[in-house]
Scaffold this active site. Structure first.
Site, PDB file in Angstrom:
ATOM      1  N   ARG A 162       0.830  -1.217   0.000  1.00 40.37           N
ATOM      2  CA  ARG A 162       0.000   0.000   0.000  1.00 40.37           C
ATOM      3  C   ARG A 162       0.864   1.267   0.000  1.00 40.37           C
ATOM      4  O   ARG A 162       0.504   2.271   0.615  1.00 40.37           O
ATOM      5  CB  ARG A 162      -0.958   0.030   1.206  1.00 40.37           C
ATOM      6  CG  ARG A 162      -1.965  -1.091   1.251  1.00 40.37           C
ATOM      7  CD  ARG A 162      -2.940  -1.055   0.084  1.00 40.37           C
ATOM      8  NE  ARG A 162      -4.079  -1.926   0.312  1.00 40.37           N
ATOM      9  CZ  ARG A 162      -4.129  -3.218  -0.054  1.00 40.37           C
ATOM     10  NH1 ARG A 162      -3.092  -3.767  -0.657  1.00 40.37           N
ATOM     11  NH2 ARG A 162      -5.210  -3.922   0.163  1.00 40.37           N
ATOM     12  N   SER A 237     -10.725  -1.095   3.251  1.00 45.45           N
ATOM     13  CA  SER A 237      -9.954  -1.213   4.501  1.00 45.45           C
ATOM     14  C   SER A 237      -9.592   0.177   5.000  1.00 45.45           C
ATOM     15  O   SER A 237      -8.949   0.934   4.280  1.00 45.45           O
ATOM     16  CB  SER A 237      -8.652  -1.978   4.262  1.00 45.45           C
ATOM     17  OG  SER A 237      -8.901  -3.246   3.745  1.00 45.45           O
ATOM     18  N   GLU A 333      -5.108   3.531   6.466  1.00 46.66           N
ATOM     19  CA  GLU A 333      -4.719   3.354   5.068  1.00 46.66           C
ATOM     20  C   GLU A 333      -5.357   4.460   4.228  1.00 46.66           C
ATOM     21  O   GLU A 333      -4.813   4.911   3.228  1.00 46.66           O
ATOM     22  CB  GLU A 333      -5.200   1.983   4.568  1.00 46.66           C
ATOM     23  CG  GLU A 333      -4.612   1.607   3.247  1.00 46.66           C
ATOM     24  CD  GLU A 333      -5.557   0.841   2.340  1.00 46.66           C
ATOM     25  OE1 GLU A 333      -5.341   0.891   1.131  1.00 46.66           O
ATOM     26  OE2 GLU A 333      -6.519   0.223   2.844  1.00 46.66           O
TER      27      GLU A 333
HETATM   28  N1  EPU Z   1     -10.235 -11.166  10.263  1.00 43.33           N
HETATM   29  C1  EPU Z   1     -10.911 -11.252  11.455  1.00 43.33           C
HETATM   30  N2  EPU Z   1     -11.949 -10.406  11.680  1.00 43.33           N
HETATM   31  C2  EPU Z   1     -12.347  -9.488  10.766  1.00 43.33           C
HETATM   32  C3  EPU Z   1     -11.650  -9.388   9.550  1.00 43.33           C
HETATM   33  C4  EPU Z   1     -10.583 -10.242   9.313  1.00 43.33           C
HETATM   34  O1  EPU Z   1     -10.574 -12.066  12.299  1.00 43.33           O
HETATM   35  O2  EPU Z   1     -13.312  -8.780  11.041  1.00 43.33           O
HETATM   36  C5  EPU Z   1      -9.157 -12.123   9.970  1.00 43.33           C
HETATM   37  C6  EPU Z   1      -9.660 -13.151   8.959  1.00 43.33           C
HETATM   38  O3  EPU Z   1     -10.244 -14.229   9.564  1.00 43.33           O
HETATM   39  C7  EPU Z   1      -8.395 -13.540   8.238  1.00 43.33           C
HETATM   40  C8  EPU Z   1      -7.541 -12.316   8.317  1.00 43.33           C
HETATM   41  O4  EPU Z   1      -8.092 -11.481   9.334  1.00 43.33           O
HETATM   42  O5  EPU Z   1      -7.731 -14.566   8.920  1.00 43.33           O
HETATM   43  C9  EPU Z   1      -7.461 -11.609   6.999  1.00 43.33           C
HETATM   44  O6  EPU Z   1      -8.762 -11.186   6.599  1.00 43.33           O
HETATM   45  P1  EPU Z   1      -9.148 -10.906   5.068  1.00 43.33           P
HETATM   46  O7  EPU Z   1      -8.832 -12.078   4.241  1.00 43.33           O
HETATM   47  O8  EPU Z   1     -10.543 -10.400   5.024  1.00 43.33           O
HETATM   48  O9  EPU Z   1      -8.126  -9.790   4.599  1.00 43.33           O
HETATM   49  P2  EPU Z   1      -7.593  -8.474   5.324  1.00 43.33           P
HETATM   50  O10 EPU Z   1      -6.155  -8.688   5.672  1.00 43.33           O
HETATM   51  O11 EPU Z   1      -8.508  -8.079   6.403  1.00 43.33           O
HETATM   52  C10 EPU Z   1      -6.623  -7.428   3.121  1.00 43.33           C
HETATM   53  C11 EPU Z   1      -6.713  -6.130   2.343  1.00 43.33           C
HETATM   54  C12 EPU Z   1      -8.035  -6.046   1.579  1.00 43.33           C
HETATM   55  C13 EPU Z   1      -8.106  -7.235   0.628  1.00 43.33           C
HETATM   56  C14 EPU Z   1      -7.975  -8.545   1.455  1.00 43.33           C
HETATM   57  C15 EPU Z   1      -7.904  -9.767   0.589  1.00 43.33           C
HETATM   58  C16 EPU Z   1      -5.384  -4.519   3.594  1.00 43.33           C
HETATM   59  C17 EPU Z   1      -5.378  -3.301   4.436  1.00 43.33           C
HETATM   60  N3  EPU Z   1      -6.585  -4.999   3.231  1.00 43.33           N
HETATM   61  O12 EPU Z   1      -7.655  -7.410   4.107  1.00 43.33           O
HETATM   62  O13 EPU Z   1      -8.009  -4.857   0.814  1.00 43.33           O
HETATM   63  O14 EPU Z   1      -9.314  -7.232  -0.105  1.00 43.33           O
HETATM   64  O15 EPU Z   1      -6.754  -8.513   2.241  1.00 43.33           O
HETATM   65  O16 EPU Z   1      -6.675  -9.829  -0.033  1.00 43.33           O
HETATM   66  O17 EPU Z   1      -4.304  -5.036   3.254  1.00 43.33           O
HETATM   67  C18 EPU Z   1      -8.602  -2.548   0.800  1.00 43.33           C
HETATM   68  O18 EPU Z   1      -7.390  -2.307   0.763  1.00 43.33           O
HETATM   69  O19 EPU Z   1      -9.471  -1.643   0.814  1.00 43.33           O
HETATM   70  C19 EPU Z   1      -9.041  -3.945   0.891  1.00 43.33           C
HETATM   71  C20 EPU Z   1     -10.316  -4.268   1.037  1.00 43.33           C
END
Ligand code: EPU
Length: 337
Positions: A162, A237, A333
């Site tokens: 990012r 995010s 972010e």
């Molecule tokens: N998780 C939780 N609770 C929540 C959300 C997530 O426990 O409420 C845990 C999930 O269970 C999982 C882990 O966190 O083990 C990761 O969750 P997720 O796969 O939803 O991805 P993220 O790390 O929360 C990132 C990006 C997203 C992107 C997803 C998928 C960032 C800041 N965000 O989210 O990007 O879609 O991975 O690759 O890196 C964005 O930048 O706007 C965005 C949506």
């Protein structure tokens, strides 16, 4: 092309925040952009793309220039690869669907990310194991002061998680006008490493997915977790996933052995901020019209008439509690204006 005064930006930011611009103009060509910059040399300026990565906490006391440059075309190809150029004002997801319709591979995992093509390099958008830096060749950008055009190639953009040069060394100096991506025409590198994608494909009995299948899986996952800005104001995010030194992380992990993490290098790990926020008790919490999304705690939402200040207050409360609970600072972010 006409400058408007006291212009409402409610429809120009995906949080749906009511804020106004002192002046506003939409530009539809490079020539128009050049003219506006030349004729308003002494005005403060604010460049607006798709408005999908910002939180407006006040009115903008500047000339807001909305980049509405449209068009996409193939500029070069061989048997294996195609170089596709998109103007900055194209909607990102429409551009992704155009590449998939032509069977060009590389962007499918980034389906349905809100925003416009021109802002994708700024924060090196990414999802489900891919980032635009993997297919980005170069972008054209106009210097705001001199109106000269400059090409930034992939290495020059200094892409990180990012992150890019446009957030640091050349911040507020250039307007990205178009971007070129190098995509595959055959031997596509299908990336289903992300567990959610595999599960979604398995649910539909797809074992050898085509580009369209991956895109459809990503769309289904995003729709199940992430709110549609047309229905519920949000900016994706709100926070970045924090990256910690392994040595620091290990101390925290001893106290919280259930904490999720991913290795990012030999010395660093990334912790999902969504998990930290959920554990801190904020998932689905609502404070007036501002809140934390019920399916993905990383996303802050506007239920209707929240002000930017109210959303900002929720974000600070979340940061404070996460820090008090885990000793981990989570950084926004989204650009807070
Ligand atoms: N998780 C939780 N609770 C929540 C959300 C997530 O426990 O409420 C845990 C999930 O269970 C999982 C882990 O966190 O083990 C990761 O969750 P997720 O796969 O939803 O991805 P993220 O790390 O929360 C990132 C990006 C997203 C992107 C997803 C998928 C960032 C800041 N965000 O989210 O990007 O879609 O991975 O690759 O890196 C964005 O930048 O706007 C965005 C949506």
């Amino acid at each position: 092309m006409e400058i408007q005064s006291n212009f409402s930006l409610k429809n120009y930011n995906t949080f749906g925040i009511e804020a106004s611009a002192k002046q506003f103009i939409a530009v539809h060509s490079i020539a128009e952009l050049k003219t506006v910059l030349e004729e308003n040399k002494n005005e403060k300026k604010f460049i607006l793309g798709g408005g999908s990565n910002m939180l407006l906490t006040k009115d903008i006391d500047a000339l807001v220039i909305h980049i509405d440059l449209k068009g996409k075309k193939i500029i070069e190809e061989n048997d294996d690869f195609v170089w596709v150029e998109s103007q900055a004002g194209e909607t990102w997801h429409d551009f992704v669907l155009y590449t998939i319709d032509h069977n060009f591979g590389g962007l499918e995992n980034m389906s349905l990310i809100p925003g416009n093509v021109g802002t994708t390099p700024v924060q090196n958008i990414g999802a489900y194991g891919t980032e635009i830096k993997d297919t980005f060749v170069s972008c054209e950008a106009m210097n705001i002061v001199t109106q000269e055009m400059k090409t930034f190639n992939n290495a020059e953009c200094n892409f990180g998680y990012r992150e890019s040069i446009f957030k640091h060394e050349v911040k507020d100096q250039f307007i990205i006008t178009s971007v070129i991506f190098k995509l595959t025409k055959r031997n596509h590198k299908i990336n289903t490493s992300y567990g959610d994608i595999l599960a979604e494909l398995a649910k539909n009995n797809i074992s050898e997915p085509a580009l369209k299948d991956v895109s459809n899986a990503v769309i289904a996952i995003r729709q199940s977790k992430l709110p549609d800005p047309k229905e519920l104001g949000n900016s994706g995010s709100f926070f970045k996933n924090p990256i910690l030194l392994k040595s620091d992380f290990e101390k925290i992990h001893q106290k919280f052995p259930e904490m999720k993490y991913y290795e990012v290098s030999e010395t660093e790990v990334k912790v999902p901020a969504g998990w930290l926020i959920e554990q801190a008790g904020f998932k689905g919490k609502r404070f007036g019209d501002a809140g934390v999304h019920k399916n993905q705690a990383l996303v802050l939402v506007n239920y209707g008439n929240a002000t930017g200040q109210e959303i900002l207050a929720v974000s600070r409360e979340v940061q404070k509690t996460v820090f008090e609970t885990f000793g981990i600072h989570i950084e926004a972010e989204v650009n807070v204006i």
